[in-house]
Structure formats: structure tokens, C-alpha cells
Design an enzyme around this catalytic site. Structure first.
Site, PDB file in Angstrom:
ATOM      1  N   CYS A 273     -97.322  42.909 -17.481  1.00 18.60           N
ATOM      2  CA  CYS A 273     -98.132  43.974 -16.865  1.00 18.60           C
ATOM      3  C   CYS A 273     -97.505  44.457 -15.564  1.00 18.60           C
ATOM      4  O   CYS A 273     -98.212  44.936 -14.670  1.00 18.60           O
ATOM      5  CB  CYS A 273     -99.539  43.482 -16.590  1.00 18.60           C
ATOM      6  N   GLY A 274     -96.196  44.307 -15.427  1.00 15.78           N
ATOM      7  CA  GLY A 274     -95.528  44.813 -14.231  1.00 15.78           C
ATOM      8  C   GLY A 274     -95.379  43.781 -13.142  1.00 15.78           C
ATOM      9  O   GLY A 274     -95.088  44.111 -11.994  1.00 15.78           O
TER      10      GLY A 274
END
Ligand code: SPV
Ligand code: MN
Length: 626
Positions: A273-274
Site C-alpha cells: 500500500c505504498g
């Protein structure tokens, strides 16, 4: 001579025996002797901190074909089995002694039955193979944060990965003397077919919290086998809970503010998710990308990266989005690629690398050509979506100078992030520590990704992004987080971020690079440099501060229309989120602290008041000066 030493003397060469006995730790000797008796290896290698020992492991990985050399010096590639490409949540269980309870959310098995089962799979698992005994240290060496670890494995790939990911621990083991407070991991890849674990149905990861011990068998994927990673995190959460510190699924990054100021942030995001790309933001410095321990020292919150390497997702690493990692992956240096596509020139390729992919080669499915399908008729991608690289952080140009500081770094802010297409604004500061822990951390949801087995894109509850690794009841974990700041005058500020907001047509509202602005705004807030707009759920940036940050750091014009679209307060979605998460706590978490429900009620009330006044979707400009 006692039995244990006698057995060790029989099974080890004199040099390896000396190495083991030099560490005067009877509990460790018992563990090794038991593993030898159980797994029955052909030989045993004891790895010290010497470079020559690490080189031996690297060579063994090649000799056993667990890794193959690639076209650039220092680069190798490892494949996991076709059905062994991610963490196996279903078969990862706590060995639960009679009378102890972890709560319904944690996967467990009755201890004696579980031990019997996993040990039956480990029995004679190393016949004809070399057992590797490795010592590593979680956290910087010689620090209050350090935890000495021993990993026993028959996989040189696992040992090699750990030599990249963790600090050496043989000398650290000398320092702990006869203490039993070390973590121990026993892993066997089990029977192999084409160099990958064959008996996937018997894949097990069983955790003995009382014994600080984890068994892992019939698997090779790093998340199931690299003991010091997510398996140690589970042991550390339990230990931290007893000792008053936190073990978190968090990166650590140094954000560089005005006039050379560096403010450190920890950040918890579910896998894929980054998280790594936030820790690798251009112009900032990385301490760690995955696991942090937080302790209080002299009235401050300080933290360390327990690792010194990255086991990162390679998909979408390209010159534009991750230039520093791309550079490391395409130049000489020590890198293990896993589950990528290898062409006939021994060059690795992966999805989203920014150049055209070959139409044939070798990948985790064996010989591959474009269009190849699996037994279920699904197309097999060139590289797996959870394919990884493993490298040393100090080899990167953006490594933070304090990475090995035994005192850790001062935590200025904590960031919670998730994959959320329609609810949260890109960045928001919680009003205070308790509300941050509850509304940002304990209410965290995210859409699922390829990092765990199962369907992708399903919205799931994942408190503090740590749900997969919790080893204590959820309510107690939340309580620990709340209490952690009790005696701290100025606790770190808490933020939420959301990089995945979409418009009605399903297009992302933000570019990949925008996250730099959100983090630099948080840096300014921690240092009291900018004002903010008060919303029902926290503080969001003022338009003019964002416009300046976009201009100065991304050289783009940030319009008022962008701001309104991205930072609109979405009341129905926020209320629905509170309802969904509250239901989980009411139904599944019997020890939820009352303050969680009270805070949900308070925030719900604020959202409804704002809704009565302004409607369902509120422009941030409508909230200014109220
Ligand atoms: C994650 O999935 O959160 C990772 C990789 O960091 S694993 O080792 O699989 O946990
Ligand atoms: Mn992780």
C-alpha cells in the site's frame, strides 16, 4: 560430558563444535541439539559474523540451485513454488497452552497437538542436507532495542536473505551470556521437487510464544520462513506488551524540512500500500521500510528499524517511481530477486519495470511464454505480483546516517495508511494521541493485495496494519498503544494518509509522487510551522500550504479544484466506516477498551453535526474559520 554436548560433539566438526560451544548458552545448545535430533541433517554449519561465513552461505545457495546467478555481479534469483508465493495466514498458528486465550481473531491450535503435528513434518526433514545455524540481531547491535536470535534452517536462500536483512548476531550472543531471552527459529523447506518445497499441503508456521520459538516447514516464501521478519514480530509484540514497548509493522523515514531539519516518522501500512515507497521518498532518508520497535527514553518516543535490509515488492519499481531502488537493481551489488522473469541472458524482468517484457523465459511456473495458463485456466503473468527483491539499505544513496544508532531516532510523527478508494482524505492529523490511535490506527481498513494468499481488492479491517502479526488479544494491543504515551509530555503527532482515493470513474485522484507533499506537510505540522483546517475527524492542510509544497517540491500547480475534490469530507462514507469497524469490535473483540466505543460515538456525533450544517460532502473551504 552431559548428553547435549556429547551429541553436538558427535554431529559437528571440531571447528563448528568450537564455534557453538564458545557461546556459553545452555538453552541455545539444547535448542540446537533438539533440532539436530529431530531433523537429522547430513552436516551442520555454524555461521559466525565473519564475511567468509556469509560467503559460504551465498555459495551454498548457488551450489544447491536455490539461487541462480544473474548477469550482474552479486545478483541472484530464487524461485518459490507456484503455490508458495505469499504468507500463508491460514496455516500460521499460535500453539495455545491449556487455559490461555488470545481471542477469536487470532489463529491458534491446541499446543500439544500442534507441536506433535509440526514436529512430525520436521522429522528427518534434513536428511542428506546441511543444517545452517545462524545468529542475527534484531535492532542495532549493543542497544536496549537489541534482541539476539538464532535461526536454524536447511535453506541457504533463507540464511542468505537474513544475512542481507539483519545485523550479525554471533558477537551479540556472546554478550547475552547464559540468558534465555533470545528468539529461536527452526525452519525446513521439507522435501524438494525442482528445488522448491513439494508438500505445500503440509506447510505450517507454528508459534510458541512461551518458548520464544517458531517452527516453519514445507515452505520457502520469505514471509513464512525468514524467522526474524514477521515471525519475530509476533514474538516481539508479546514481549513488548510485557515490558512496556511497542513492536510495529512500520517503516521509519527521515523527512527533510526547511533549513536542514530532519523529523522522523514511523508509518504503518498494510503490505503493498505504498509503505516502502513512502520510506524511499525522493529527497528524504530511509531508516527502515517494514518493522520498527518503539521505546520511551527520557520522556521521548524513540524507535529503531529492527532490520538493515529491504525485502520489497518489485512490481512497479521503475526509473520514474523508485529511481534509487531501480538503480540498485540494475547495478552490481548484493541483490536477491525472487519470483521475477529471467530471460535467456540471465536478466531479470518484472511487471511495471517501465520497459517491454520478453515473451518467454523462466519464472515461478518454470519455462514460461506469454499466454501460458495455470491448471485453473488463469493467465500466468511474466513475474508474480508479489515478486520481491532483497537488498541492503546501507547500499542505497538515501540511507539515513542514524540507521544503526543504538539510541534509535526521535519519533516526531506516526502515520497510518491504507488502500481506500472512497473515504479518507489524502492526509489528516488526529486531534491527539488517543484519538489518533483509535480513529486512525485501530479503525484502519485496507483493500487486500497480492502480499497474502486469497482474493485481491476486498476491504478488510487491519488495525495498525499489524493484525496479521498480533500475538496478544486485540483490546490489550490497543490499550498498550494508548498507554504508551501516558507519561510523555509531547507525544508524536498521529496522521492518516490515503494514496488511493478514486473518482466516480475509478481513476486515482492523486499521482504517485503526491505522497511527498503529504509527508512534508506532516513534517511542518510536527514542528508547528503551519496552521490547519479543523474537520470532524482531525486537522487537514490549508490550501495555500499545499499549493506551496506542490510548487516547491513537485514543480506542479495544485489547484483549488484539486484540493476540494481530494479533501472533501465524505460524511456518509466516514459514518459507514465507523459502523463497519465498530461492528467488528462489538462482535469479535471482547476486550475492546470502552474508550474506543466512546471515541467512535464522539466522532460520529461530530460527523452528524457537520452533515446537518453542510450536507453529505463538505468542501474544506466551508470549514475554514469556524
Ligand atoms: C509484508 O507482506 O508485509 C512484507 C513481506 O513485508 S512478508 O515477509 O511476506 O511479510
Ligand atoms: Mn511488511
Amino acid at each position: 560430558m552431559p548428553d547435549v554436548k556429547k551429541l553436538l560433539k558427535e554431529k559437528l566438526t571440531p571447528q563448528n563444535y568450537d564455534r557453538l560451544i564458545t557461546l556459553d548458552n545452555p538453552g541455545m545448545h539444547d535448542f540446537v541439539a533438539d533440532a539436530i535430533k529431530l531433523c537429522n541433517p547430513a552436516s551442520v554449519f555454524v555461521c559466525t559474523d565473519l564475511e567468509a561465513d556469509r560467503a559460504y552461505i551465498r555459495e551454498l545457495a548457488i551450489r544447491t540451485s536455490e539461487e541462480r546467478p544473474l548477469n550482474i555481479p552479486g545478483h541472484t534469483c530464487h524461485f518459490d513454488g507456484y503455490n508458495d508465493q505469499a504468507r500463508d495466514k491460514a496455516q500460521t498458528k499460535y500453539l495455545l497452552p491449556p487455559d490461555s486465550k488470545l481471542g477469536a481473531s487470532l489463529n491458534s491450535i491446541e499446543k500439544s497437538a500442534g507441536v506433535e503435528e509440526v514436529r512430525s513434518f520436521l522429522k528427518d526433514s534434513m536428511v542428506g542436507r546441511e543444517m545452517l545455524i545462524c545468529f542475527w540481531c534484531l535492532g542495532p547491535i549493543d542497544s536496549d532495542f537489541s534482541i539476539a536470535c538464532i535461526q536454524i534452517t536447511d535453506s541457504p536462500y533463507v540464511a542468505h536473505s537474513e544475512s542481507i536483512l539483519y545485523r550479525p548476531g554471533y558477537e551479540q550472543f556472546k554478550k547475552i551470556g547464559t540468558s534465555s531471552g533470545f528468539f529461536r527459529f527452526l525452519h525446513s523447506e521439507g522435501e524438494l521437487e525442482n528445488f522448491v518445497s513439494k508438500n505445500i499441503d503440509n506447510r505450517r508456521v507454528y508459534i510458541d510464544l512461551e518458548g520464544d520459538l517458531v517452527y516453519s516447514v514445507n515452505t520457502q516464501y520469505g514471509g513464512n520462513t525468514i524467522g526474524l521478519k514477521k515471525l519475530a514480530l509476533r514474538l516481539a509484540i508479546q514481549r513488548g506488551s510485557k515490558e512496556g514497548w511497542l513492536a510495529e509493522h512500520m517503516f521509519v523515514v527521515g523527512a527533510h524540512g526547511p533549513r536542514g531539519r530532519v523529523t522522523y516518522f514511523t508509518g504503518a501500512f498494510p503490505s503493498a500500500c505504498g509503505k516502502t515507497s513512502t520510506s524511499m521518498l525522493p529527497g528524504q532518508t530511509i531508516v527502515g521500510d517494514d518493522i520498527a520497535y518503539l521505546r520511551k527514553k527520557k520522556g521521548q518516543v524513540r524507535c529503531v528499524n529492527v532490520e538493515k535490509g529491504i525485502f520489497g515488492i518489485i512490481r512497479d519499481v521503475n526509473t520514474e517511481d523508485d529511481p534509487i531502488i531501480y538503480e540498485a537493481l540494475t547495478n552490481p551489488g548484493e541483490v536477491i530477486f525472487s519470483n521475477v522473469l529471467i530471460d535467456e541472458n540471465r536478466k531479470p524482468h518484472w511487471l511495471g519495470m517501465g520497459s517491454e517484457l520478453p515473451t518467454e523465459g523462466t519464472n515461478h511456473s518454470g519455462k514460461w511464454q506469454k499466454g501460458k495458463t495455470d491448471v485453473d485456466g488463469n493467465e500466468i503473468t511474466a513475474s508474480h505480483r508479489n515478486a520481491r527483491y532483497c537488498l541492503n539499505i546501507p547500499d542505497l544513496s538515501n540511507c539515513d546516517p542514524l540507521i544503526d544508532d543504538p539510541n534509535g531516532v526521535l519519533v516526531g510523527g506516526v502515520i497510518y495508511g491504507g488502500r481506500d478508494s472512497d473515504t479518507l482524505v489524502p492526509v489528516e492529523q488526529a486531534f491527539n494521541w488517543a484519538e489518533g490511535i483509535i480513529i486512525k490506527g485501530a479503525a484502519l481498513e485496507s483493500e487486500t493485495t497480492a502480499a497474502t494468499l486469497g482474493k485481491e481488492g476486498v476491504r478488510t479491517f487491519n488495525l495498525m496494519s499489524n493484525l496479521d502479526f498480533l500475538s496478544i488479544p486485540l483490546g490489550r494491543y490497543i490499550r498498550n498503544n494508548l498507554d504508551f504515551a501516558n507519561d510523555i509530555d509531547n507525544p508524536p503527532l498521529i496522521f492518516s494518509v490515503n494514496y488511493f482515493l478514486k473518482d466516480k470513474d475509478g481513476s486515482y485522484l492523486n499521482g504517485m509522487g503526491d505522497k511527498k507533499v503529504w509527508i512534508l506537510w506532516a513534517e511542518l505540522r510536527v514542528n508547528g510551522d503551519v496552521d490547519a483546517v479543523k474537520t470532524p475527524t482531525g486537522f487537514i492542510p490549508k490550501y495555500e500550504d499545499l499549493a506551496k509544497l506542490f510548487k516547491d517540491h513537485l514543480h506542479t500547480q495544485y489547484t483549488q479544484a484539486d484540493f476540494i475534490q481530494q479533501f472533501a469530507i465524505r460524511i456518509p462514507e466516514n459514518l459507514a466506516k465507523l459502523d463497519r469497524v465498530e461492528k467488528i469490535y462489538r462482535e469479535r473483540v471482547s476486550d475492546t477498551p470502552q474508550i474506543l466505543f466512546d471515541t467512535f460515538a464522539e466522532v460520529r456525533k461530530r460527523l452528524k453535526q457537520a452533515q446537518d450544517k453542510h450536507g453529505d460532502y463538505i468542501s474544506p473551504f466551508d470549514l475554514i474559520n469556524r
